[in-house]
Scaffold this active site. Sequence first.
Site, PDB file in Angstrom:
ATOM      1  N   ASP A  68       0.868  -1.183   0.000  1.00 52.66           N
ATOM      2  CA  ASP A  68       0.000   0.000   0.000  1.00 52.66           C
ATOM      3  C   ASP A  68       0.902   1.229   0.000  1.00 52.66           C
ATOM      4  O   ASP A  68       2.138   1.108   0.003  1.00 52.66           O
ATOM      5  CB  ASP A  68      -0.932  -0.033   1.212  1.00 52.66           C
ATOM      6  CG  ASP A  68      -2.243   0.703   0.982  1.00 52.66           C
ATOM      7  OD1 ASP A  68      -2.348   1.463  -0.011  1.00 52.66           O
ATOM      8  OD2 ASP A  68      -3.164   0.542   1.804  1.00 52.66           O
TER       9      ASP A  68
ATOM     10  N   HIS B 110      -2.893  -0.416  -3.727  1.00 49.29           N
ATOM     11  CA  HIS B 110      -3.424   0.921  -3.443  1.00 49.29           C
ATOM     12  C   HIS B 110      -4.310   1.411  -4.586  1.00 49.29           C
ATOM     13  O   HIS B 110      -3.964   1.281  -5.763  1.00 49.29           O
ATOM     14  CB  HIS B 110      -2.283   1.919  -3.241  1.00 49.29           C
ATOM     15  CG  HIS B 110      -2.758   3.331  -3.125  1.00 49.29           C
ATOM     16  ND1 HIS B 110      -3.480   3.780  -2.037  1.00 49.29           N
ATOM     17  CD2 HIS B 110      -2.668   4.395  -3.966  1.00 49.29           C
ATOM     18  CE1 HIS B 110      -3.786   5.058  -2.205  1.00 49.29           C
ATOM     19  NE2 HIS B 110      -3.317   5.444  -3.370  1.00 49.29           N
TER      20      HIS B 110
ATOM     21  N   HIS C  92      -1.532   1.039   6.897  1.00 45.50           N
ATOM     22  CA  HIS C  92      -1.932   2.214   7.674  1.00 45.50           C
ATOM     23  C   HIS C  92      -3.003   1.868   8.697  1.00 45.50           C
ATOM     24  O   HIS C  92      -3.614   0.784   8.664  1.00 45.50           O
ATOM     25  CB  HIS C  92      -2.469   3.301   6.737  1.00 45.50           C
ATOM     26  CG  HIS C  92      -3.513   2.778   5.801  1.00 45.50           C
ATOM     27  ND1 HIS C  92      -4.834   2.601   6.175  1.00 45.50           N
ATOM     28  CD2 HIS C  92      -3.409   2.346   4.523  1.00 45.50           C
ATOM     29  CE1 HIS C  92      -5.505   2.103   5.156  1.00 45.50           C
ATOM     30  NE2 HIS C  92      -4.673   1.921   4.129  1.00 45.50           N
TER      31      HIS C  92
ATOM     32  N   HIS D  63      -7.710   5.112   7.157  1.00 44.89           N
ATOM     33  CA  HIS D  63      -8.985   4.822   6.504  1.00 44.89           C
ATOM     34  C   HIS D  63      -9.118   3.305   6.399  1.00 44.89           C
ATOM     35  O   HIS D  63      -8.169   2.575   6.672  1.00 44.89           O
ATOM     36  CB  HIS D  63      -9.074   5.460   5.112  1.00 44.89           C
ATOM     37  CG  HIS D  63      -8.148   4.847   4.117  1.00 44.89           C
ATOM     38  ND1 HIS D  63      -6.801   5.152   4.061  1.00 44.89           N
ATOM     39  CD2 HIS D  63      -8.353   3.911   3.162  1.00 44.89           C
ATOM     40  CE1 HIS D  63      -6.228   4.448   3.101  1.00 44.89           C
ATOM     41  NE2 HIS D  63      -7.140   3.673   2.536  1.00 44.89           N
TER      42      HIS D  63
END
Length: 272
Positions: free
Chosen positions: A8, A60, A105, A116
């Site tokens: 990502d 991503h 993340h 997110h």
Amino acid sequence: MKVLISTDIEGVAGVYHPEQTRAGNGEYERARRLMTEEANAAIAGAFEAGASEVLVNDSHGGFRNLLPDQLDARAQVVQGKPRYLSMVAGVDEPGIAAVCMIGYHSRAQGRGILAHTINSFAFARVWLNGQELGEMGIYGALAGEYGVPVAMASGDDVFIDEHRPLFPRTRFVQTKRATGHTAGISLAPVAACAAIRAGVAEALRAPLPPAFVLSGKIAVRIQTQTAALADLFCQWPSLERLAGDEIGFEAPTVEAAVRMINSLSAMSSMLR
């Protein structure tokens, strides 16, 4: 040993702002180069640990971020969408022994950099079988359904703190420290790549952790970003309206749950 590396961008060293994650500007072009360099570091670590084959999953956005001509030529790259297994596409290939998650993340509503879950426009929070999960949890469970553990993961400190309880034997590498949603303190990219390379090699040389498995039917609950999105998603007859901004459904497997969540993510573009 065959290894899948899922990459990502939000957890990559030096990435802080949404502009860096969206195609069409110079900041993104620099960020995708940094993403590619971290992927190469992970590839190098995997081969140092004795991997016979490495697949790199571009995980991503539109799944077309990694620069194929700059990737380590020993690896194969998985790009493009739609694909059923999304961020862990390739985990179903025969012989995959472990997944490494690079540049990941914090989950939605978390305090990490660019936090997110799957789609920041559509989803505020996601629960599977009562556990609130981010992308590592969701896709770690999908890998687990194929019997494949997450051996290593990299990202910021909040991401690591959120996921260590779910993956206690996974090797985590911190590339930056969050001081806000779009602010933090990062390792230099060269230092982050060195840490990732070493972390992957150490994780794959050690006994692999157990796979993260969610058993039985999967009860999915999603808090949407707006009531209008819940209205839209409940056009799907099998979904239940749980609250003004919450929906739910049951899936037979994690894979079926992920495919439904990604279908809802695609539907959300109607309201953008």
